[in-house]
Design a protein around this motif. Structure first.
Motif, PDB file in Angstrom:
ATOM      1  N   CYS A   1       0.825  -1.093   0.136  1.00 12.02           N
ATOM      2  CA  CYS A   1       0.013  -0.108  -0.046  1.00 12.02           C
ATOM      3  C   CYS A   1       0.824   1.384  -0.148  1.00 12.02           C
ATOM      4  CB  CYS A   1      -0.883  -0.078   1.193  1.00 12.02           C
ATOM      5  SG  CYS A   1      -1.941   1.503   1.305  1.00 12.02           S
ATOM      6  N   ASN A   2       0.480   2.187  -0.937  1.00 10.09           N
ATOM      7  CA  ASN A   2       1.212   3.384  -0.922  1.00 10.09           C
ATOM      8  C   ASN A   2       0.319   4.455  -1.259  1.00 10.09           C
ATOM      9  OD1 ASN A   2       3.232   5.275  -1.100  1.00 10.09           O
ATOM     10  ND2 ASN A   2       4.400   4.621  -2.977  1.00 10.09           N
ATOM     11  N   SER A   3      -0.288   5.108  -0.158  1.00  7.52           N
ATOM     12  CA  SER A   3      -1.320   6.061  -0.548  1.00  7.52           C
ATOM     13  C   SER A   3      -0.927   7.440   0.153  1.00  7.52           C
ATOM     14  CB  SER A   3      -2.483   5.498   0.151  1.00  7.52           C
ATOM     15  OG  SER A   3      -2.690   5.378   1.601  1.00  7.52           O
ATOM     16  N   ASP A   4      -1.758   8.251   0.348  1.00  7.62           N
ATOM     17  CA  ASP A   4      -1.759   9.513   1.164  1.00  7.62           C
ATOM     18  C   ASP A   4      -1.645   9.171   2.707  1.00  7.62           C
ATOM     19  OD1 ASP A   4      -1.833  11.080  -1.070  1.00  7.62           O
ATOM     20  OD2 ASP A   4      -3.813  11.679  -0.991  1.00  7.62           O
TER      21      ASP A   4
ATOM     22  N   PHE B   1      -1.143   5.846   4.046  1.00  9.14           N
ATOM     23  CA  PHE B   1      -0.389   4.722   4.530  1.00  9.14           C
ATOM     24  C   PHE B   1       0.644   4.325   3.697  1.00  9.14           C
ATOM     25  CE2 PHE B   1      -5.124   4.043   6.088  1.00  9.14           C
ATOM     26  CZ  PHE B   1      -4.676   4.455   7.354  1.00  9.14           C
ATOM     27  N   PHE B   2       1.819   3.707   4.158  1.00  6.13           N
ATOM     28  CA  PHE B   2       2.609   2.998   3.468  1.00  6.13           C
ATOM     29  C   PHE B   2       2.818   1.866   4.249  1.00  6.13           C
ATOM     30  CE2 PHE B   2       7.185   1.725   2.222  1.00  6.13           C
ATOM     31  CZ  PHE B   2       7.052   2.001   0.931  1.00  6.13           C
ATOM     32  N   SER B   3       2.522   0.536   3.519  1.00  6.65           N
ATOM     33  CA  SER B   3       2.305  -0.766   4.037  1.00  6.65           C
ATOM     34  C   SER B   3       3.353  -1.551   3.270  1.00  6.65           C
ATOM     35  CB  SER B   3       1.105  -1.211   4.233  1.00  6.65           C
ATOM     36  OG  SER B   3       1.132  -2.484   4.843  1.00  6.65           O
ATOM     37  N   ILE B   4       4.231  -2.685   4.085  1.00  8.54           N
ATOM     38  CA  ILE B   4       4.972  -3.533   3.364  1.00  8.54           C
ATOM     39  C   ILE B   4       4.687  -4.987   3.956  1.00  8.54           C
ATOM     40  CG2 ILE B   4       6.893  -1.951   2.976  1.00  8.54           C
ATOM     41  CD1 ILE B   4       6.959  -4.127   6.218  1.00  8.54           C
ATOM     42  N   LEU B   5       4.997  -5.970   3.058  1.00 10.57           N
ATOM     43  CA  LEU B   5       4.952  -7.239   3.677  1.00 10.57           C
ATOM     44  C   LEU B   5       6.276  -7.816   3.472  1.00 10.57           C
ATOM     45  CD1 LEU B   5       3.259  -9.801   4.862  1.00 10.57           C
ATOM     46  CD2 LEU B   5       2.973 -10.315   2.244  1.00 10.57           C
ATOM     47  N   LEU B   6       7.040  -8.407   4.470  1.00 11.38           N
ATOM     48  CA  LEU B   6       8.102  -9.082   4.528  1.00 11.38           C
ATOM     49  C   LEU B   6       8.050 -10.760   4.398  1.00 11.38           C
ATOM     50  CD1 LEU B   6      11.586  -9.324   4.930  1.00 11.38           C
ATOM     51  CD2 LEU B   6      10.904  -9.200   7.592  1.00 11.38           C
ATOM     52  N   THR B   7       8.781 -11.091   3.495  1.00 12.65           N
ATOM     53  CA  THR B   7       8.893 -12.579   3.272  1.00 12.65           C
ATOM     54  C   THR B   7      10.375 -13.265   3.791  1.00 12.65           C
ATOM     55  OG1 THR B   7       7.354 -12.763   1.458  1.00 12.65           O
ATOM     56  CG2 THR B   7       8.669 -14.479   1.740  1.00 12.65           C
ATOM     57  N   GLN B   8      10.461 -13.641   4.903  1.00 13.58           N
ATOM     58  CA  GLN B   8      11.808 -14.219   5.285  1.00 13.58           C
ATOM     59  C   GLN B   8      11.816 -15.835   5.094  1.00 13.58           C
ATOM     60  OE1 GLN B   8      13.824 -13.274   9.243  1.00 13.58           O
ATOM     61  NE2 GLN B   8      13.565 -15.249   9.486  1.00 13.58           N
ATOM     62  N   THR B   9      12.941 -15.804   4.329  1.00 10.52           N
ATOM     63  CA  THR B   9      13.123 -17.481   4.013  1.00 10.52           C
ATOM     64  C   THR B   9      14.320 -17.580   4.387  1.00 10.52           C
ATOM     65  OG1 THR B   9      12.025 -17.193   1.855  1.00 10.52           O
ATOM     66  CG2 THR B   9      13.355 -19.443   2.074  1.00 10.52           C
ATOM     67  N   GLN B  10      14.444 -18.914   5.406  1.00 15.88           N
ATOM     68  CA  GLN B  10      15.754 -19.327   5.883  1.00 15.88           C
ATOM     69  C   GLN B  10      16.095 -20.776   5.423  1.00 15.88           C
ATOM     70  OE1 GLN B  10      16.206 -18.571   9.890  1.00 15.88           O
ATOM     71  NE2 GLN B  10      18.348 -19.389  10.311  1.00 15.88           N
ATOM     72  N   ASP B  11      17.208 -20.928   4.899  1.00 13.91           N
ATOM     73  CA  ASP B  11      17.650 -22.260   4.681  1.00 13.91           C
ATOM     74  C   ASP B  11      19.094 -22.869   5.388  1.00 13.91           C
ATOM     75  OD1 ASP B  11      18.504 -24.568   3.365  1.00 13.91           O
ATOM     76  OD2 ASP B  11      18.004 -23.719   1.209  1.00 13.91           O
ATOM     77  N   MET B  12      18.856 -23.897   6.045  1.00 11.90           N
ATOM     78  CA  MET B  12      19.912 -24.364   6.924  1.00 11.90           C
ATOM     79  C   MET B  12      20.335 -25.694   6.404  1.00 11.90           C
ATOM     80  SD  MET B  12      18.923 -22.663  10.504  1.00 11.90           S
ATOM     81  CE  MET B  12      20.536 -22.987  11.261  1.00 11.90           C
TER      82      MET B  12
ATOM     83  N   TYR C   1      -1.473  -6.583   7.170  1.00 11.35           N
ATOM     84  CA  TYR C   1      -0.885  -5.339   6.460  1.00 11.35           C
ATOM     85  C   TYR C   1      -1.857  -4.819   5.641  1.00 11.35           C
ATOM     86  CZ  TYR C   1      -0.873  -8.620   2.502  1.00 11.35           C
ATOM     87  OH  TYR C   1      -1.331  -9.679   1.498  1.00 11.35           O
ATOM     88  N   ALA C   2      -1.617  -3.621   4.738  1.00 16.73           N
ATOM     89  CA  ALA C   2      -2.648  -2.944   4.242  1.00 16.73           C
ATOM     90  C   ALA C   2      -2.564  -2.964   2.635  1.00 16.73           C
ATOM     91  CB  ALA C   2      -2.519  -1.466   4.381  1.00 16.73           C
ATOM     92  N   ASP C   3      -3.616  -3.272   1.959  1.00 17.90           N
ATOM     93  CA  ASP C   3      -3.637  -3.513   0.599  1.00 17.90           C
ATOM     94  C   ASP C   3      -3.539  -2.043  -0.156  1.00 17.90           C
ATOM     95  OD1 ASP C   3      -6.285  -2.875   0.315  1.00 17.90           O
ATOM     96  OD2 ASP C   3      -6.703  -4.602  -0.158  1.00 17.90           O
ATOM     97  N   GLU C   4      -3.792  -2.139  -1.435  1.00 15.52           N
ATOM     98  CA  GLU C   4      -3.572  -0.788  -2.327  1.00 15.52           C
ATOM     99  C   GLU C   4      -5.040  -0.166  -2.075  1.00 15.52           C
ATOM    100  OE1 GLU C   4      -5.652  -3.981  -4.967  1.00 15.52           O
ATOM    101  OE2 GLU C   4      -3.776  -3.880  -3.563  1.00 15.52           O
TER     102      GLU C   4
END
Length: 224
Positions: free
Chosen positions: A105-108, A110-121, A199-202
Motif C-alpha cells: 500500500c502506498n497512499s496519502d 499509509f505506506f505498508s509492506i510485507l516481509l517474506t523471510q526465507t531461511q535455509d539451513m 498489512y494494508a492493501d492498495e
C-alpha cells in the motif's frame, strides 16, 4: 462484519506471486544486495535483502527510512555476525537468509509492506511473513500503526481482533486438517493473531494472513 476490511489467508505458493508496484504517493527505490559472513568463499551465512527507500524530505519518508535502517543494521551488524561466530551453529556452513520486502500500500495515508523471510539451513527452507503499516499523514505520521490505527474504527485493536478471529474461524474450520490442529477459535488464536498478522492493501483494506505451512492444504480466502 460492519468494519471495512478484507482477510487473506496466504499459502506458500502465493509467496511466489510478486506484488505489483502500486500507484504511488511516495516515490521510492529499492536497496538490495547480498552479504556473506564472513566475507569470501568460506562464508557461514549469506544474507540477501531488498527493502524500499523513500525519496524526498518529508518527515514521514525520513521516519520510514529510519525504521528500515534500524532493521537492516540489526541483521547486518548484530544478529548475523553473532550467529556466524557460533562454533556449533547449524547448517554446516550453508545458511542462507532472504529478507524480501514488498510494498502493498502506498497512499496519502499509509505506506505498508510485507516481509517474506526465507531461511535455509541445509534442510527444508523455513518461510515466515511479517506485515507493517506506517502512517503517512495525521497525528501519527511516520509511526507504525496498530490494527485500530489502520482501520480507524472500534474501541481497541483487541476488540477488533476478537471479532476477526471468530469470523475467520468459521471459514477456516472446514479446511482439511483444520479441526485436527485447532479444536475451537481459542486454539486457533495460537496460530492467528490479527493484531500482528496484517498489512494494508492498495485500497487501504486490512489484509490478514496465517504463516506459511500452518495447514497443508489451503486455498486463498477473502471476506468483507
Amino acid at each position: 462484519m460492519s468494519i471495512r476490511l478484507r482477510a487473506l489467508l496466504l499459502v506458500v505458493c502465493m509467496l511466489l506471486t510478486p506484488f505489483a508496484f502500486v500507484s504511488a504517493e511516495a516515490a521510492y527505490t529499492w536497496a538490495e544486495g547480498e552479504i556473506t559472513y564472513p566475507e569470501g568463499e568460506d562464508w557461514i551465512y549469506r544474507y540477501t535483502y531488498r527493502y524500499p527507500v523513500l525519496s524526498g524530505d518529508a518527515p514521514a519518508a525520513h521516519a520510514v527510512n529510519a525504521w528500515f535502517d534500524v532493521a537492516f543494521s540489526e541483521m547486518n551488524d548484530l544478529i548475523l555476525p553473532m550467529f556466524a561466530s557460533e562454533a556449533d551453529m547449524a547448517g554446516g556452513g550453508a545458511n542462507e537468509i532472504d529478507h524480501l520486502y514488498a510494498v502493498t500500500c502506498n497512499s496519502d495515508d499509509f505506506f505498508s509492506i510485507l516481509l517474506t523471510q526465507t531461511q535455509d539451513m541445509g534442510e527444508s527452507p523455513m518461510m515466515s511473513l511479517t506485515g507493517q503499516v506506517f502512517a503517512m499523514s495525521g497525528e501519527y505520521t511516520g509511526e507504525t500503526l496498530t490494527l485500530r490505527g489502520l482501520l480507524r474504527v472500534g474501541d481497541s485493536s483487541q476488540q477488533i481482533a476478537e471479532a476477526i478471529v471468530r469470523d475467520v474461524w468459521t471459514k477456516v474450520k472446514d479446511l482439511p486438517g483444520a479441526l485436527e490442529r485447532w479444536e475451537d477459535p481459542d486454539h486457533f488464536m495460537d496460530d492467528f493473531d490479527p493484531e500482528t498478522q496484517f498489512y494494508a492493501d492498495e485500497k487501504e483494506n486490512a489484509v490478514f494472513f496465517l504463516q506459511p505451512g500452518v495447514l497443508d492444504e489451503m486455498e486463498p480466502m477473502t471476506y468483507a
